[in-house]
Design an enzyme around this catalytic site. Structure first.
Site, short mmCIF file in Angstrom:
data_model
loop_
_atom_site.label_atom_id
_atom_site.label_comp_id
_atom_site.label_asym_id
_atom_site.label_seq_id
_atom_site.Cartn_x
_atom_site.Cartn_y
_atom_site.Cartn_z
N SER A 97 0.91 -1.20 -0.01
CA SER A 97 -0.15 -0.08 0.00
C SER A 97 0.78 1.23 0.05
O SER A 97 1.94 1.31 0.77
CB SER A 97 -0.98 -0.08 1.21
N GLU A 138 0.25 3.74 1.63
CA GLU A 138 0.24 4.21 3.12
C GLU A 138 1.79 3.99 3.79
O GLU A 138 1.95 4.56 4.73
CB GLU A 138 -0.72 3.49 4.13
N TYR A 192 -1.56 0.15 10.70
CA TYR A 192 -2.01 -0.61 9.41
C TYR A 192 -0.55 -0.47 8.31
O TYR A 192 -0.30 -1.58 7.86
CB TYR A 192 -3.06 -0.01 8.79
#
Ligand code: NAP
Ligand code: G4F
Length: 342
Positions: free
Chosen positions: A135, A137, A159
């Protein structure tokens, strides 16, 4: 004979688009799903029901990334050519409330899968190609803009930390054991099937319901955050392309354009002749202890090697989501009117 694919997270947004894509390409598709007390197959029901007798090309198996034995059993039953690991506790805000659970599913769960594939490959000699849902992120507090495959990670949530662990495990299984394993570093991708608690869908769903008089307020968090938003249908195609290459590698998948939550709000509400300032309130519950302010991806490598490119801009994507949510709101309105008549 067509190829066999196993998808974890088959009931999620990406799982549903990937299942459609692989079925269209002639694959037999197996999905791993968790048992729940309610139905969770809404996004793939149309594919499951479409099957013809004697031609069952989508099969579902109960399993959980946390349950290593179930993962192993499914791998040895399905005998996949390709495994797409899409399962995750994928909500960033929730990961601050459930950091241990998120780490277990996202990082340890991925290792369960990698170990099962390695042992299966070693005992049967069959190559299994592996895709990991990494990801954007992971770039978090970004070290450079735009972000590429070479940008260092600086995760800003439980996460993202868990995804960094799974990402490097995937690289390590490739280098240590010669597994054909790829990381797709995907930037935010959305669709009418996006979960309703992610910001784009929360906005389009609310705008449509407000238009039909079904709600009057929308509570949001940080409107200044910027994301590189693309269409999920395009992004699953990039996943598939990664596993068709001669050599395994990692790829950034992004549109190369970044917009703020505020701009997305403007687009969604103005497309319905609504002014979001009349309905939006900021609720601190939706703020995060650490935020990712701006993400912007450079997908040159995916374009050059995979021949991949996005087909929708943020504006086109937003309109597509608003149109789909208008239809849902209309159905909801009709049901509400009918219940008043009874
Ligand atoms: P999603 O809609 O939240 O779907 C997540 C899927 O994982 C669901 O099918 C869920 O099953 C399943 N799952 C959760 N915990 C599990 C467990 N312990 N064992 C087995 N399955 C489990 O996510 P998405 O948007 O499709 O994203 C797919 C993957 O890409 C995720 O790994 C996500 O982190 C990653 N990713 C997404 C984006 C994005 O913008 N969408 C960007 C980069 C990376 P239930 O139906 O039972 O909940
Ligand atoms: O839609 P979001 O929750 O997506 P986020 O945090 O970027 O994560 C998504 O994309 C990642 C890829 O970069 C995936 F890996 C991950 O699994 C997930 O799919 O939030 C987007 C932005 C954030 O900055 C958030 O603070 O929107 C801001 N926001 C403002 N109000 C809100 C809200 N986010 C949510 N979910 N809900 C709000 O009310």
């Amino acid at each position: 004979m067509g190829k066999v694919a196993l998808i974890t997270g088959v009931t999620g947004q990406d799982g549903s688009y990937l299942t459609e894509l692989l079925l269209a390409k002639g694959y037999a598709v197996h999905g791993m799903m968790r048992r729940a007390s309610v139905f969770t197959t809404e996004r793939i029901d149309h594919l499951y029901q479409d099957r013809h007798e004697g031609d069952v090309r989508l099969r579902l198996h109960y399993g959980d990334l946390l349950d290593a034995i179930s993962v192993r059993r499914i791998i040895s039953e399905v005998k996949p050519d390709e495994v797409y690991n899409l399962a995750a506790q994928s909500h960033v805000r929730t990961s601050f409330d459930q950091p241990v659970y998120t780490a277990e599913v996202v990082s340890i769960g991925t290792v369960h899968l990698l170990e099962a594939i390695r042992d299966y490959r070693d005992s049967t000699g069959k190559e299994v190609r592996f895709y990991q849902a990494s990801s954007s992120e992971m770039f978090g507090k970004v070290r450079e803009t735009p972000q590429t495959e070479y940008t260092p990670f600086y995760p800003r949530s439980p996460y993202a930390c868990a995804k960094v662990h799974a990402h490097w495990q995937t690289v390590n299984y490739r280098e240590a054991y010669g597994l054909f394993a790829c990381n797709g570093i995907l930037f935010n991708h959305e669709s009418p099937r996006r979960g309703e608690t992610f910001v784009t869908r929360k906005i389009t769903r609310a705008a449509a319901r407000i238009k039909f008089g079904l709600q009057d307020r929308l509570f949001l968090g940080n409107l200044d955050a910027k994301r590189d938003w693309g269409f999920a249908g395009d992004y699953v195609d990039a996943m598939w392309r990664m596993l068709q290459q001669e050599d395994p590698d990692d790829y950034v998948v992004a549109t190369g354009e970044s917009c703020s939550v505020r701009e997305f709000l403007d687009e969604a509400f103005s497309s319905l002749d609504l002014d979001w300032h009349d309905c939006v309130e900021i609720d601190p519950r939706y703020l995060r202890p650490t935020e990712v302010d701006v993400l912007l991806g450079d997908a040159s490598k995916a374009r050059d090697i995979l021949g991949w490119k996005p087909t929708l801009t943020m504006r086109q994507l937003c309109r597509m989501m608003v149109d789909a949510d208008l239809q849902l709101a209309e159905q909801e309105r009709t049901l509400a009117d009918a219940s008043h008549l009874v």
